[in-house]
Design a protein around this motif. Structure first.
Motif, PDB file in Angstrom:
ATOM      1  N   GLY A 241       3.243   5.850  -2.873  1.00 55.06           N
ATOM      2  CA  GLY A 241       4.283   6.755  -3.157  1.00 55.06           C
ATOM      3  C   GLY A 241       4.326   7.032  -4.554  1.00 55.06           C
ATOM      4  N   ARG A 242       3.822   6.092  -5.299  1.00 58.46           N
ATOM      5  CA  ARG A 242       3.922   6.390  -6.890  1.00 58.46           C
ATOM      6  C   ARG A 242       2.712   6.937  -7.393  1.00 58.46           C
ATOM      7  NH1 ARG A 242       7.136   3.459 -11.069  1.00 58.46           N
ATOM      8  NH2 ARG A 242       6.326   4.525 -12.859  1.00 58.46           N
ATOM      9  N   GLU A 243       1.767   7.645  -6.282  1.00 63.37           N
ATOM     10  CA  GLU A 243       0.534   8.108  -6.727  1.00 63.37           C
ATOM     11  C   GLU A 243      -0.525   7.384  -7.361  1.00 63.37           C
ATOM     12  OE1 GLU A 243       0.966  12.522  -7.789  1.00 63.37           O
ATOM     13  OE2 GLU A 243       2.990  12.164  -8.186  1.00 63.37           O
ATOM     14  N   LEU A 244      -0.399   5.987  -7.020  1.00 62.69           N
ATOM     15  CA  LEU A 244      -1.199   5.082  -7.661  1.00 62.69           C
ATOM     16  C   LEU A 244      -1.898   4.368  -6.574  1.00 62.69           C
ATOM     17  CD1 LEU A 244       0.942   3.563 -10.306  1.00 62.69           C
ATOM     18  CD2 LEU A 244      -1.136   5.120 -10.624  1.00 62.69           C
ATOM     19  N   SER A 245      -2.519   5.121  -5.388  1.00 64.55           N
ATOM     20  CA  SER A 245      -3.060   4.454  -4.355  1.00 64.55           C
ATOM     21  C   SER A 245      -4.218   3.484  -4.670  1.00 64.55           C
ATOM     22  CB  SER A 245      -3.531   5.432  -3.635  1.00 64.55           C
ATOM     23  OG  SER A 245      -2.670   6.482  -3.089  1.00 64.55           O
ATOM     24  N   ALA A 246      -3.968   2.114  -3.985  1.00 60.37           N
ATOM     25  CA  ALA A 246      -5.004   1.150  -4.269  1.00 60.37           C
ATOM     26  C   ALA A 246      -6.386   1.769  -4.389  1.00 60.37           C
ATOM     27  CB  ALA A 246      -4.834   0.134  -3.030  1.00 60.37           C
ATOM     28  N   GLY A 247      -7.291   1.462  -5.154  1.00 65.46           N
ATOM     29  CA  GLY A 247      -8.707   1.712  -5.471  1.00 65.46           C
ATOM     30  C   GLY A 247      -8.750   3.202  -6.061  1.00 65.46           C
ATOM     31  N   SER A 248      -7.829   3.846  -6.167  1.00 62.15           N
ATOM     32  CA  SER A 248      -7.843   5.099  -7.189  1.00 62.15           C
ATOM     33  C   SER A 248      -8.213   4.810  -8.491  1.00 62.15           C
ATOM     34  CB  SER A 248      -6.517   5.885  -6.978  1.00 62.15           C
ATOM     35  OG  SER A 248      -5.439   5.192  -7.523  1.00 62.15           O
ATOM     36  N   LEU A 249      -8.774   5.550  -8.989  1.00 63.37           N
ATOM     37  CA  LEU A 249      -9.044   5.855 -10.367  1.00 63.37           C
ATOM     38  C   LEU A 249      -7.906   5.216 -11.393  1.00 63.37           C
ATOM     39  CD1 LEU A 249     -10.984   6.031 -12.834  1.00 63.37           C
ATOM     40  CD2 LEU A 249     -10.315   8.473 -12.997  1.00 63.37           C
ATOM     41  N   LEU A 250      -6.709   5.991 -11.088  1.00 61.48           N
ATOM     42  CA  LEU A 250      -5.518   5.571 -11.945  1.00 61.48           C
ATOM     43  C   LEU A 250      -5.068   4.140 -11.696  1.00 61.48           C
ATOM     44  CD1 LEU A 250      -3.263   8.703 -11.867  1.00 61.48           C
ATOM     45  CD2 LEU A 250      -4.677   8.195 -13.781  1.00 61.48           C
ATOM     46  N   ALA A 251      -5.110   3.663 -10.376  1.00 65.89           N
ATOM     47  CA  ALA A 251      -4.688   2.230 -10.001  1.00 65.89           C
ATOM     48  C   ALA A 251      -5.824   1.468 -10.674  1.00 65.89           C
ATOM     49  CB  ALA A 251      -4.871   2.226  -8.311  1.00 65.89           C
ATOM     50  N   ARG A 252      -7.064   1.759 -10.821  1.00 68.48           N
ATOM     51  CA  ARG A 252      -7.985   0.944 -11.299  1.00 68.48           C
ATOM     52  C   ARG A 252      -7.672   0.745 -12.689  1.00 68.48           C
ATOM     53  NH1 ARG A 252     -11.609   3.897  -8.350  1.00 68.48           N
ATOM     54  NH2 ARG A 252     -12.765   4.704 -10.169  1.00 68.48           N
ATOM     55  N   ARG A 253      -7.411   1.710 -13.490  1.00 63.46           N
ATOM     56  CA  ARG A 253      -7.079   1.834 -14.808  1.00 63.46           C
ATOM     57  C   ARG A 253      -5.814   0.919 -15.223  1.00 63.46           C
ATOM     58  NH1 ARG A 253      -6.495   7.449 -17.208  1.00 63.46           N
ATOM     59  NH2 ARG A 253      -5.710   6.004 -19.065  1.00 63.46           N
ATOM     60  N   LEU A 254      -4.705   1.205 -14.218  1.00 71.26           N
ATOM     61  CA  LEU A 254      -3.567   0.428 -14.675  1.00 71.26           C
ATOM     62  C   LEU A 254      -3.614  -1.049 -14.373  1.00 71.26           C
ATOM     63  CD1 LEU A 254      -0.579   0.532 -15.186  1.00 71.26           C
ATOM     64  CD2 LEU A 254      -0.204   1.008 -12.963  1.00 71.26           C
ATOM     65  N   PHE A 255      -4.267  -1.489 -13.270  1.00 72.78           N
ATOM     66  CA  PHE A 255      -4.506  -2.685 -13.041  1.00 72.78           C
ATOM     67  C   PHE A 255      -5.621  -3.370 -13.246  1.00 72.78           C
ATOM     68  CE2 PHE A 255      -1.511  -0.929  -9.700  1.00 72.78           C
ATOM     69  CZ  PHE A 255      -0.494  -1.960  -9.821  1.00 72.78           C
ATOM     70  N   SER A 256      -5.898  -3.480 -14.762  1.00 74.97           N
ATOM     71  CA  SER A 256      -6.848  -3.758 -15.334  1.00 74.97           C
ATOM     72  C   SER A 256      -6.651  -4.578 -16.583  1.00 74.97           C
ATOM     73  CB  SER A 256      -8.131  -2.780 -15.446  1.00 74.97           C
ATOM     74  OG  SER A 256      -7.459  -1.709 -16.579  1.00 74.97           O
TER      75      SER A 256
ATOM     76  N   TYR B  68       0.818  -1.413   0.089  1.00 69.31           N
ATOM     77  CA  TYR B  68      -0.078   0.053  -0.038  1.00 69.31           C
ATOM     78  C   TYR B  68       0.903   1.349  -0.086  1.00 69.31           C
ATOM     79  CZ  TYR B  68      -4.522  -2.514   1.036  1.00 69.31           C
ATOM     80  OH  TYR B  68      -5.616  -3.278   0.986  1.00 69.31           O
ATOM     81  N   ASP B  69       1.974   1.189   0.715  1.00 63.65           N
ATOM     82  CA  ASP B  69       2.741   2.358   1.018  1.00 63.65           C
ATOM     83  C   ASP B  69       3.314   2.726  -0.468  1.00 63.65           C
ATOM     84  OD1 ASP B  69       1.985   2.696   3.572  1.00 63.65           O
ATOM     85  OD2 ASP B  69       4.161   1.723   4.437  1.00 63.65           O
ATOM     86  N   GLN B  70       3.789   1.642  -0.932  1.00 60.96           N
ATOM     87  CA  GLN B  70       4.657   1.938  -2.482  1.00 60.96           C
ATOM     88  C   GLN B  70       3.920   2.288  -3.508  1.00 60.96           C
ATOM     89  OE1 GLN B  70       6.419  -2.140  -2.637  1.00 60.96           O
ATOM     90  NE2 GLN B  70       7.931  -1.596  -1.546  1.00 60.96           N
ATOM     91  N   LEU B  71       2.458   2.157  -3.421  1.00 62.63           N
ATOM     92  CA  LEU B  71       1.518   2.415  -4.283  1.00 62.63           C
ATOM     93  C   LEU B  71       1.089   3.806  -4.027  1.00 62.63           C
ATOM     94  CD1 LEU B  71      -1.030  -0.374  -4.584  1.00 62.63           C
ATOM     95  CD2 LEU B  71       0.580   0.149  -6.447  1.00 62.63           C
TER      96      LEU B  71
END
Length: 367
Positions: free
Chosen positions: A352-367, A347-350
């Motif tokens: 730090g990369r501005e890709l927090s779990a559950g964020s819109l960008l994370a949902r796009r990237l991890f899809s 979670y901390d590493q995500l």
């Protein structure tokens, strides 16, 4: 008839009764457990009353292909288990649309203001470039926000973008070339001039982002196995509904909804879809279900793993099941705790990369 013969008849009858009773007991014991009638004061479970929200993520693998890994280490792009401790307040959500953090973006400047309906008509028919999402946005001169071209608005500044990476892999040279062709065709249609980023630089960014995503992707799955009697689909649905799960979008799937409507589900429970779709599902005998969490798709503040553990414990108790790994080996409680620290680091590493779990960008990237 002599007393001896009468005794034999009576003994035979008793033996026959015992055999019939034993067979009936054995059949009853091994028959799939079925839903129980609602107790007085309890509302009957209605798992189909709500449906899981749709979102841009692939469905979880089927029960035959999904399992939990060895509990001692975090296994990315695989299934494993994590815990949740004290969780910080999640970061503010970025606005929707293209973002240079995960998209290659080409700016487009029109020679003169373009009507929104004209721009919308010139949009490509498909919103993908190869295996990557592709989008075109226009800058609203009044709100100063990027948006899909709208009728009644005139635009001068537009942009096209393609996602650098997703779970299929990184953007490659062929996909970037297709991105250029689609963007150029749109620009020509509105008399605009595109300014493309350097292909080699963007492809290199895509590979680096894909490597980061690969190293920080985790899908967690536990197996719940029946100790003795098997379960019918209705029995599973009833117990899952009592634990807060609702019907999923596909047969054999139930979900724990997120606190905010429209977000991906917090947890997923899956069992044999064929059994769920059979003509008489209550005759199906199921001996296992899967509880899954797609870490990057769920906000940290939902405390998803803590809830997964609670749900697994509740279902094991109510359904007489045991929590296992992918090989069907029971998992002791102590096996979960060391993995909690791994999840916190993830979670901390995500973050730090501005890709927090559950964020819109994370949902796009991890899809």
């Amino acid at each position: 008839m002599s007393n001896f013969q009468l005794g034999l008849v009576i003994t035979g009858a008793v033996v026959l009764i015992i055999v019939v009773a034993y067979n009936a007991w054995t059949h009853q014991r091994n028959a799939p457990r079925r839903p129980r009638p609602a107790e007085q004061g309890e509302r009957p479970a209605e798992p189909a009353a709500r449906q899981e929200p749709a979102f841009d993520a692939p469905p979880l693998a089927s029960a035959g292909a999904v399992g939990a890994p060895e509990p001692a280490a975090l296994d990315h792009h695989a299934v494993d288990a994590r815990d949740a401790l004290e969780l910080p307040v999640p970061q503010a959500e970025r606005p929707g649309g293209l973002d240079a953090l995960i998209d290659a973006i080409a700016s487009i400047t029109a020679e003169q203001a373009v009507a929104g309906d004209v721009a919308a008509a010139a949009l490509p028919r498909t919103r993908r470039v190869g295996s990557k999402p592709f989008a075109i946005e226009a800058l609203n001169p009044s709100t100063r926000q990027w948006e899909t071209p709208q009728a009644g608005v005139r635009y001068v500044h537009l942009q096209a973008g393609v996602q650098l990476a997703n779970r299929v892999g990184a953007l490659n040279e062929i996909e970037f070339s297709e991105f250029v062709m689609k963007t150029q065709a749109f620009a020509d249609a509105i008399n605009g001039a595109p300014d493309f980023p350097d292909m080699l630089h963007e492809v290199a960014r895509a590979r680096e982002l894909d490597q980061f995503a690969s190293d920080h992707d985790a899908q967690l799955t536990f197996m719940l196995r029946a100790r003795q009697a098997a379960w019918s689909p209705g029995y599973i649905q009833q117990n899952a509904a009592r634990a807060g799960l609702v019907a999923g979008a596909i047969p054999g799937r139930m979900v724990l909804p997120a606190a905010e409507a429209g977000l991906p589900p917090v947890l997923t429970l899956a069992y044999d879809a064929q059994a769920a779709m059979s003509d008489d599902p209550e005759q199906s005998a199921l001996r296992e279900v899967l509880l899954s969490l797609d870490v990057a798709q769920v906000q940290r503040g939902e405390q998803p793993f803590a809830r997964l553990r609670e749900l697994a414990q509740a279902l094991c108790q109510s359904m007489d099941g045991v929590l296992c790994d992918q090989n069907g080996t029971p998992l002791p409680a102590m096996a979960m705790d060391p993995i909690a620290a791994d999840l916190e680091q993830l979670y901390d590493q995500l973050d730090g990369r501005e890709l927090s779990a559950g964020s819109l960008l994370a949902r796009r990237l991890f899809s």
